[in-house]
Motif scaffolding. Structure first.
Motif, PDB file in Angstrom:
ATOM      1  N   THR A 135       0.799  -1.226   0.000  1.00 53.81           N
ATOM      2  CA  THR A 135       0.000   0.000   0.000  1.00 53.81           C
ATOM      3  C   THR A 135       0.831   1.275   0.000  1.00 53.81           C
ATOM      4  N   ASP A 136       2.050   1.218   0.516  1.00 53.54           N
ATOM      5  CA  ASP A 136       2.903   2.407   0.599  1.00 53.54           C
ATOM      6  C   ASP A 136       3.545   2.679  -0.771  1.00 53.54           C
ATOM      7  N   PRO A 137       3.239   3.820  -1.408  1.00 59.44           N
ATOM      8  CA  PRO A 137       3.787   4.102  -2.740  1.00 59.44           C
ATOM      9  C   PRO A 137       5.322   4.162  -2.769  1.00 59.44           C
ATOM     10  N   ASP A 138       5.940   4.604  -1.697  1.00 58.49           N
ATOM     11  CA  ASP A 138       7.405   4.634  -1.654  1.00 58.49           C
ATOM     12  C   ASP A 138       7.976   3.216  -1.628  1.00 58.49           C
ATOM     13  N   GLU A 139       7.319   2.323  -0.920  1.00 56.10           N
ATOM     14  CA  GLU A 139       7.767   0.938  -0.885  1.00 56.10           C
ATOM     15  C   GLU A 139       7.536   0.252  -2.234  1.00 56.10           C
ATOM     16  N   VAL A 140       6.435   0.588  -2.884  1.00 63.70           N
ATOM     17  CA  VAL A 140       6.182   0.050  -4.228  1.00 63.70           C
ATOM     18  C   VAL A 140       7.314   0.471  -5.164  1.00 63.70           C
ATOM     19  N   GLU A 141       7.672   1.746  -5.123  1.00 69.28           N
ATOM     20  CA  GLU A 141       8.743   2.241  -5.997  1.00 69.28           C
ATOM     21  C   GLU A 141      10.077   1.588  -5.652  1.00 69.28           C
ATOM     22  N   LEU A 146      14.401  -2.081  -7.123  1.00 63.69           N
ATOM     23  CA  LEU A 146      15.327  -3.113  -6.657  1.00 63.69           C
ATOM     24  C   LEU A 146      15.144  -4.424  -7.437  1.00 63.69           C
ATOM     25  N   ALA A 147      13.902  -4.803  -7.700  1.00 63.44           N
ATOM     26  CA  ALA A 147      13.653  -6.021  -8.481  1.00 63.44           C
ATOM     27  C   ALA A 147      14.208  -5.873  -9.891  1.00 63.44           C
ATOM     28  N   PHE A 148      14.000  -4.702 -10.488  1.00 64.51           N
ATOM     29  CA  PHE A 148      14.491  -4.459 -11.846  1.00 64.51           C
ATOM     30  C   PHE A 148      16.020  -4.451 -11.871  1.00 64.51           C
ATOM     31  N   ALA A 149      16.624  -3.800 -10.888  1.00 66.23           N
ATOM     32  CA  ALA A 149      18.087  -3.746 -10.817  1.00 66.23           C
ATOM     33  C   ALA A 149      18.672  -5.142 -10.595  1.00 66.23           C
ATOM     34  N   LEU A 172      17.076 -15.761  -2.933  1.00 70.44           N
ATOM     35  CA  LEU A 172      16.843 -15.224  -1.597  1.00 70.44           C
ATOM     36  C   LEU A 172      16.484 -13.736  -1.670  1.00 70.44           C
ATOM     37  N   ALA A 173      17.228 -12.993  -2.483  1.00 70.18           N
ATOM     38  CA  ALA A 173      16.939 -11.562  -2.660  1.00 70.18           C
ATOM     39  C   ALA A 173      15.554 -11.373  -3.273  1.00 70.18           C
ATOM     40  N   ALA A 175      12.973 -13.445  -3.090  1.00 66.66           N
ATOM     41  CA  ALA A 175      11.957 -13.798  -2.094  1.00 66.66           C
ATOM     42  C   ALA A 175      11.774 -12.660  -1.090  1.00 66.66           C
ATOM     43  N   HIS A 176      12.860 -12.014  -0.731  1.00 68.92           N
ATOM     44  CA  HIS A 176      12.781 -10.881   0.196  1.00 68.92           C
ATOM     45  C   HIS A 176      11.970  -9.735  -0.422  1.00 68.92           C
ATOM     46  N   LEU A 177      12.220  -9.449  -1.688  1.00 73.52           N
ATOM     47  CA  LEU A 177      11.490  -8.368  -2.365  1.00 73.52           C
ATOM     48  C   LEU A 177      10.004  -8.684  -2.515  1.00 73.52           C
ATOM     49  N   LEU A 178       9.657  -9.955  -2.645  1.00 73.39           N
ATOM     50  CA  LEU A 178       8.281 -10.349  -2.915  1.00 73.39           C
ATOM     51  C   LEU A 178       7.488 -10.682  -1.658  1.00 73.39           C
ATOM     52  N   ARG A 179       8.074 -10.470  -0.498  1.00 74.97           N
ATOM     53  CA  ARG A 179       7.362 -10.782   0.752  1.00 74.97           C
ATOM     54  C   ARG A 179       6.221  -9.781   0.965  1.00 74.97           C
TER      55      ARG A 179
END
Length: 182
Positions: A135-141, A146-149, A172-173, A175-179
């Motif tokens: 829900t947080d737009p900053d976290e979405v960005e 990070l996923a793209f990079a 692992l990275a 999975a962390h991004l997709l939690r």
């Protein structure tokens, strides 16, 4: 000598691009590789710039549009769709072409503009997917970039991962991004 198709010229051009950059995309070399005469090339293309443009069209179609459409058609939740797009778009064969286009874009403003447009399309997909469960737009960005990079840059990282293989560390990275959001 045999005839070849427009698609085979484009595929040979993409392979040459991945192996040696845009300067490696030479009609004579491609003709020899395809086992055809150079004259056959001009039945399909007005010249080398036309081939290069169609190669970029094919890269865009294959590495972005088809993949997003396939993930949409297969359905699933946002996490599954992000994973699927990542698996498809950054497979070794497609990733090689993508990296070659990125290198080309550093020296060609028109390729750079096209890459920016495609990267924006990819980022919009990620923002939409992360936005489905964050829900947080900053976290979405942040997660989107990070996923793209991670997807693009994983081949450039030369580091040891104590207790993990490189693949395990990347997973692992991911999975962390997709939690779920905390």
């Amino acid at each position: 000598m045999a005839r070849t198709t427009r698609a085979r010229w484009i595929e040979a051009g993409l392979e040459a691009l991945a192996e040696g950059g845009p300067d490696a995309v030479r009609v004579e070399v491609l003709a020899a590789k395809l086992g055809v005469t150079k004259g056959g090339f001009y039945g399909y293309f007005d010249g080398r710039p036309a081939l290069l443009a169609e190669m970029l069209d094919e890269w865009e179609r294959r590495c972005t549009k088809e993949i997003i459409a396939q993930a949409d058609a297969e359905g699933g939740d946002a996490v599954a769709r992000i994973r699927r797009v990542g698996q498809l778009s950054f497979s070794e064969d497609l990733h090689r072409i993508d990296l070659a286009v990125r290198a080309w874009a550093r020296h060609d403003p028109s390729v750079a503009a096209r890459l920016r447009r495609i990267d924006n399309e990819r980022m919009e997909f990620l923002r939409r997917m992360f936005g489905a469960f964050i829900t947080d737009p900053d976290e979405v960005e942040a997660r989107s970039i990070l996923a793209f990079a991670l997807a693009i840059g994983r081949h450039f990282i030369a580091v040891d991962h104590p207790g993990h293989t490189k693949r395990e560390a990347i997973e692992l990275a991911g999975a962390h991004l997709l939690r779920p959001q905390a």
